[in-house]
Design an enzyme around this catalytic site. Sequence first.
Site, PDB file in Angstrom:
ATOM      1  N   LYS A  78       0.805  -1.150  -0.465  1.00 13.33           N
ATOM      2  CA  LYS A  78      -0.483  -0.142   0.068  1.00 13.33           C
ATOM      3  C   LYS A  78       0.792   0.835   0.265  1.00 13.33           C
ATOM      4  CE  LYS A  78      -3.801   1.575   2.716  1.00 13.33           C
ATOM      5  NZ  LYS A  78      -4.881   1.926   4.136  1.00 13.33           N
ATOM      6  N   SER A 162      -9.695   2.314   2.862  1.00 16.47           N
ATOM      7  CA  SER A 162      -8.941   3.421   1.490  1.00 16.47           C
ATOM      8  C   SER A 162      -7.861   2.080   1.261  1.00 16.47           C
ATOM      9  CB  SER A 162      -8.280   4.205   2.685  1.00 16.47           C
ATOM     10  OG  SER A 162      -7.464   3.351   3.987  1.00 16.47           O
ATOM     11  N   SER A 186     -10.247   0.076   7.235  1.00 15.31           N
ATOM     12  CA  SER A 186      -9.511   0.132   5.826  1.00 15.31           C
ATOM     13  C   SER A 186      -8.965  -0.997   5.438  1.00 15.31           C
ATOM     14  CB  SER A 186      -8.680   1.395   5.865  1.00 15.31           C
ATOM     15  OG  SER A 186      -8.955   2.774   5.815  1.00 15.31           O
TER      16      SER A 186
END
Lengths: 494, 95
Positions: A78, A162, A186
Amino acid sequence: MTKLTHLTMADALAGLAAKEFTAVELTQAHLDAMAAAQELNAFIIETPDVALKQAAESDARYAKGEQRALDGLPLGIKDLFCTEGVQTTAASHILDGFVPPYESTVTSQLFRDGAVMLGKLNLDEFAMGSANITSHYGPVISPWSPKDAAGNFTRKLVPGGSSGGSAAAVAARLALGATGTDTGGSIRQPASFVGIVGIKPTYGRCSRWGIVAFASSLDQAGPMTRTVKDAALMLRSMAGYDPKDSTSIDLPVPDYAAALTGDIRGLRVGIPKEYRVDGMPAEIEKLWQQGIEWLKAAGATPVEISLPHTKYALPAYYIVAPAEASSNLARYDGVRFGLRVEGKDLKEMYENTRAEGFGAEVKRRIMIGTYVLSAGYYDAYYLKAQKVRARIAEDFTKAYEQCDVILTPTAPSAAFGIGEKMDDPIAMYLNDVFTVPANLAGLPGLSVPAGLSGEGLPLGLQVLGRPFDEATVLKVGHVIEQAAGPQPLPPLVS
Amino acid sequence: MSLDKATVAKIAHLARIKVPDSDLEQLAGELNTIMHWVEMLGEVDTQNVEPMTSVVAANLRRRPDAVTDGGYPEKVVANATDATENFFSVPKVVE
């Protein structure tokens, strides 16, 4: 033979050890899959040179019989984790050109154990969002999005957020696993939306050092994978004490994979009555009931519990998280890194830089945070929210006197389309209604695929545990995974 | 209570984000929606409840007050838009 990109991490390790294929071949198969799936916009930057170099080093270790725990496994990172010498954006314009001169603790531990980095994954800007639509680099499209006969999307579904790029990449077989971060859901909500496994460990289990900060008292890193066993393997490498993070906890990291025994006889599973929220779709309720039946069949005992302050978790979160964010994001001022937009003086340079560099949702949250921390409002909002947070945490402490784990749905719906739920920020915030309480209380939470909605989209169940008891959470998740059986591939994956 | 345009302008200034006057009205509406929603926290009895600042109960660890890192100023300023001789440069502040 199974396609290399469709292997689990556990099977890939076995195949590498048996010399059925090399780490370079495994990595190249993923790089090829990434090239063919550009339309998903899962990666902000691909790092094939880094990946092939790491894979070659991996192969050298296998040749000498010196392989490590995750040796040769291609993963996505990420783009909230700082990676030495590789641009890190947090999906924000304000970090334009930022190349960290250091490596986050979590990624350094993955590389220490031989993992291969395929690239940096898209996310909501500064991890603020539940649909991966706030990224400066554009939205991520879920591999579950339907197409017509001509190959055009008929509806573009969100992968959740997210960690939307992480979720899409793992579900679309572009990476064997990915790192995520979870401040209010998330990791778990996107895992649920695309039909993969994601675990947010206990606060303090994984070091936050080198991860771009959103809300420091809530942020935790965790793995996103296709099986519970893979999550167990990856978490073991990511977790552990780090003196560079003052909130990191000095506890031994168990062998999580060894905990997946399938034996949950006598385990008490709490079912919180307050999670039957108004307007929850019948199919979510049905899935939850199914999960209870599966655990009962495996010998566990369901117990009705009460978490009376559940409905106050989201509003408390939307004071605490923006307050911490407004403070953390004060560092982006155009001086030390990233974007600079000149002004007539220093103050105007700050204001211009931040106006141009931050997106709408990030600005909204910084301003809410600034307001609730400002003189005259601090007690009424921020202090009040922290007290409510204490009551929410106390709810869990009391509940764990009656049960060992808690079972809930992960999200109140299946994935929705890009552009839907856009007009009202609160409708978007409600996505995290079941996941936020665990962040406020610092507890471990796992999402595991449990079935499909009426429209054929993945739905997940959430298992919450006691502090630092990820092993039991994973064990229960594994039982659900086995009971649910093999899940279908996303339509965009062949 | 409601946030008016002047209050939103003040918050924007405190947050060091330039917001054009034409956007203040809409932003005030969005912020008010959120602030009205969080008002429900007033229903929770928090008498004698200590505010929770961290989920980690442990005290902060101590270590010897010794230099453990550093000595590479060029890396520290490597990402700055405007760095001169290992210093960050900003527009002139003092006349």
